[in-house]
Design a protein around this motif. Structure first.
Motif, PDB file in Angstrom:
ATOM      1  N   GLY A 534       0.791  -1.227   0.000  1.00 22.36           N
ATOM      2  CA  GLY A 534       0.000   0.000   0.000  1.00 22.36           C
ATOM      3  C   GLY A 534       0.817   1.267   0.000  1.00 22.36           C
ATOM      4  N   ASP A 535       2.034   1.223   0.571  1.00 19.87           N
ATOM      5  CA  ASP A 535       2.746   2.492   0.697  1.00 19.87           C
ATOM      6  C   ASP A 535       3.646   2.799  -0.500  1.00 19.87           C
ATOM      7  OD1 ASP A 535       4.617   0.589   1.181  1.00 19.87           O
ATOM      8  OD2 ASP A 535       5.646   1.723   2.760  1.00 19.87           O
ATOM      9  N   GLU A 588      -1.084  -3.716   3.221  1.00 15.10           N
ATOM     10  CA  GLU A 588      -0.494  -2.732   4.121  1.00 15.10           C
ATOM     11  C   GLU A 588       0.338  -3.490   5.137  1.00 15.10           C
ATOM     12  OE1 GLU A 588      -3.262   1.124   4.831  1.00 15.10           O
ATOM     13  OE2 GLU A 588      -3.937  -0.720   5.768  1.00 15.10           O
TER      14      GLU A 588
END
Ligand code: ADP
Ligand code: MG
Length: 672
Positions: A534-535, A588
């Motif tokens: 996710g990042d 995540e």
């Protein structure tokens, strides 16, 4: 006649008649005994002034006699007294075969070639001989004795005749056996052939320190007669000459310039039982406080058991040509367990045990040097012969990656640059350094995708999105890959063109470079990021803002979808990166989908952590408009249906089956 002890009899019978096929090693055993006897005499001459010895006179003689069908192995070593004869040859307990006995107790009945794994000692003579006669005179005695046995029941000791101290072992070879009905025959008479004997000596006893000599037949041109006319044709005659057949100097003691690559290859193949030439031969000699020679090989291919727990790493450790340990594990780190070879150091003490070895400082020093040397050789191979290196990496790369992982990244500085990964953009294997060098200016991380098939990874929406942004992605298909990256966390790329935050500075430098100045370089530390996490952000500031706003605008829709999906996802959001696909599952936190998959297949499956899944939606995709419409109409059932479908199909494209395939199929039908 005296009877053999029972255990000796059992062993003899086993060795001679049942399991052992490699009969030829009897020669190695008798030669090594002869060599030991000569060493013992030499040692005695150092301490005992009564023993006068010219070291050069020590030699071992092999004499085949075809008429008598005998093979004689003679030495002028220390010899044996009658008592010693009785003790050494009368019972197996005093022979080197003791180890065999111990091991055999466990293996009783196994139809395996166990004897071949040990020095089997004197008794191996009975594998080829129907009678063995040992005539020996001990140093300092004036009588000789003869020990005779047929290897079946027992032996007899009588007075014998020998002029000097030493031992003659006369084998009367067994009769040849014809092969019959699938059974293999055995031509014992081959052990009387010059060629066979030479070959056996070179194979098994080449580095014995004493000369092993044999009368060999040679051919020479007869001198040209005085009165020979113009039509004289040279004539040849046979003659015999005593020849030393072993090389005595171990190949690792020779300078590299004196050994041909073929000789190294042959040595490697015969010593380490490989069919293929080694990929790399490494030699070095160390001097100073610690002196040693090392001859190492990187095999061309992994042995079949390399990744099994039965595989034993290690190098043969010699002290002045004498083998101390066949596989000294402490000389190699685990990630270089594939290296085979020999270390010979006069400084390592002979009577070293496994325990003391571990604490041995000298050994650590040697091991460190070996590790560095192997690393630099692999680097050279990577840079000079990429094709060979890729082949090497295919066999042994997994071990290198595992070395980083199992050291929690501590070994990354040593090993990271040896790794190769598949580049989605280049369509070939690249190093991390090559990846970094090809990065566009704004790229801040090394991106990779992990899964079990390269094709499928290449089609993943998040991979395509990265490529569309100009960022290459490493496609990782080995189980250990992502764990390795997680252990490394970062990679420092050396000598990249410097990045200037401030435009004025950059322009100034660009101008200077255009005028011929060297561009400034810098080392840059890059994060290693799974593109499906996710990042990952390779969106521009504008794209990110847009995505954030869209997420906010559609808050209710996403809440509805999240409720519909329940625990399957932690979040539903607008993606800032998707270009073609309607949706993607990303993760995540530290556990990716791929890691979840690998761990779920591992031994601790029930405790395996789960990835925190995020359903990312592409706000520009027509499907998104449908979702919005459903939400606007207040059609909660439709939102729920779409959410489930999008989630399942996003997993499907990365190769993960929906949790409930039947429900998925039903939903698709419902839509139609
Ligand atoms: P090992 O060599 O492992 O001790 P062997 O079965 O090969 O076991 O030999 C048994 C013993 O017989 C040796 O230890 C040695 O004392 C003696 N021996 C064998 N061959 C000779 C020889 N040629 N000269 C002197 N002693 C010998
Ligand atoms: Mg022996």
């Amino acid at each position: 006649m005296k009877q053999f002890k029972t255990e000796s009899k059992k062993l003899l019978d086993l060795m001679i008649n049942s399991i052992y096929t490699n009969k030829e090693i009897f020669l190695r055993e008798l030669i090594s005994n002869a060599s030991d006897a000569e060493d013992k005499l030499y040692l005695k001459s150092l301490t005992d002034s009564d023993v006068k010895l010219d070291q050069d006179s020590l030699s071992i003689r092999i004499t085949p006699d075809k008429d008598a069908r005998t093979l004689t192995i003679s030495d002028n070593g220390i010899g044996m007294t009658a008592k010693e004869l009785e003790r050494n040859l009368g019972t197996i307990a005093h022979s080197g075969s003791e180890e065999f006995k111990a091991a055999n107790a466990e293996h009783q009945g196994d139809d395996v070639d166990i004897i071949g794994q040990f020095g089997v000692g004197f008794y191996s003579a009975f594998m080829v001989a129907k009678e063995v006669k040992v005539t020996t005179r001990a140093c300092g005695e004036d009588v000789a004795h003869t020990w005779t046995s047929d290897g079946l029941e027992g032996y007899a000791i009588e007075d014998g005749q020998r002029d000097h101290c030493g031992t003659d072992i006369v084998l009367t070879l067994k009769d040849d056996v014809e092969g019959e009905g699938g059974e293999q025959g055995e031509r014992y008479s081959r052990f009387l052939e010059e060629w066979t004997l030479k070959d056996l000596v070179r194979t098994y006893s080449n580095y014995v320190r004493h000369p092993i000599q044999m009368m060999v037949t040679k051919s020479r041109q007869k001198p040209k007669p005085e009165d020979a006319g113009d039509d004289y044709k040279p004539e040849y005659e046979d003659y015999t000459e005593l020849e030393t057949i072993n090389s005595m100097t171990p190949i690792w003691k020779k300078s590299k310039a004196d050994v041909t690559p073929e000789e190294y290859n042959e040595f490697y193949k015969s010593t380490f039982h490989d069919w293929e030439d080694p990929a790399r031969t490494i030699t070095f000699h160390a001097e100073g406080t610690l002196e040693y020679d090392a001859l190492l090989f990187v095999p061309g291919k992994a042995p079949f058991d390399l990744y099994s727990k039965d595989y034993e790493k290690g190098l043969a450790l010699y002290s002045s040509n004498v083998l101390i340990m066949e596989k000294c594990a402490d000389l190699l780190p685990d990630y270089y367990n594939f290296v085979r070879g020999i270390v010979d150091s006069p400084d390592v003490s002979l009577n070293i045990s496994r325990e003391t070895l571990q604490q041995n400082r000298q050994l650590h020093a040697i091991a460190n040097r070996i590790e560095k040397k192997v690393t630099s050789e692999l680097e050279a191979m990577r840079d000079q012969d990429r094709e060979a290196y890729e082949k090497f990496f295919e066999s042994f790369g997994r071990g290198l990656k595992f070395g980083i992982y199992s050291s929690y990244g501590m070994k990354a500085s040593e090993l990271a640059d040896l790794l190769l990964f598949w580049s989605a953009r280049e369509n070939k294997m690249v190093t991390l350094a090559e990846y970094a060098k090809a990065m566009p200016a704004g790229q801040k991380a090394v991106y990779y995708a992990a899964g079990d098939s390269r094709d499928r990874l290449a089609k993943m929406p998040v991979v395509k999105a990265a490529l569309d942004h100009g960022f290459d992605v490493l496609l990782c298909t080995a189980d250990v890959d992502e764990f390795t990256f997680q252990a490394m966390r970062q990679y420092t790329a050396k000598n990249l063109p410097k990045v200037y935050e401030d435009d004025a500075a950059r322009e100034a430098v660009e101008k200077a470079v255009a005028d011929g100045a060297e561009p400034e370089l810098e080392d840059r530390t890059l994060d290693l990021k799974n593109v499906a996490s996710g990042d990952v952000d390779f969106a521009s500031e504008d794209e990110k803002k847009e995505a954030e706003e869209a997420t906010k605008e559609n808050e209710d829709l996403f809440k509805g979808m999240k409720d519909a999906l329940g625990d399957k996802v932690t979040k539903v959001a607008v993606s800032a990166r998707l270009t073609d696909a309607p949706a993607a599952i990303t993760s995540e936190g530290p556990v990716s989908l791929e890691m979840e998959r690998v761990m779920a297949a591992g031994p601790d499956a029930d405790q395996a952590p789960k990835a925190q899944r995020v359903l990312e939606l592409n706000a520009k995709h027509p499907v998104f408009a449908k979702l919005q419409a459903a939400e606007k109409d207040g059609d909660a059932d439709k939102v729920k249906l779409y959410a489930g479908l999008l989630y399942d199909q996003a997993l499907l494209v990365v190769g993960i089956l929906p949790d409930d395939p039947v429900a998925f199929a039903q939903q698709v039908c419902e839509l139609m």
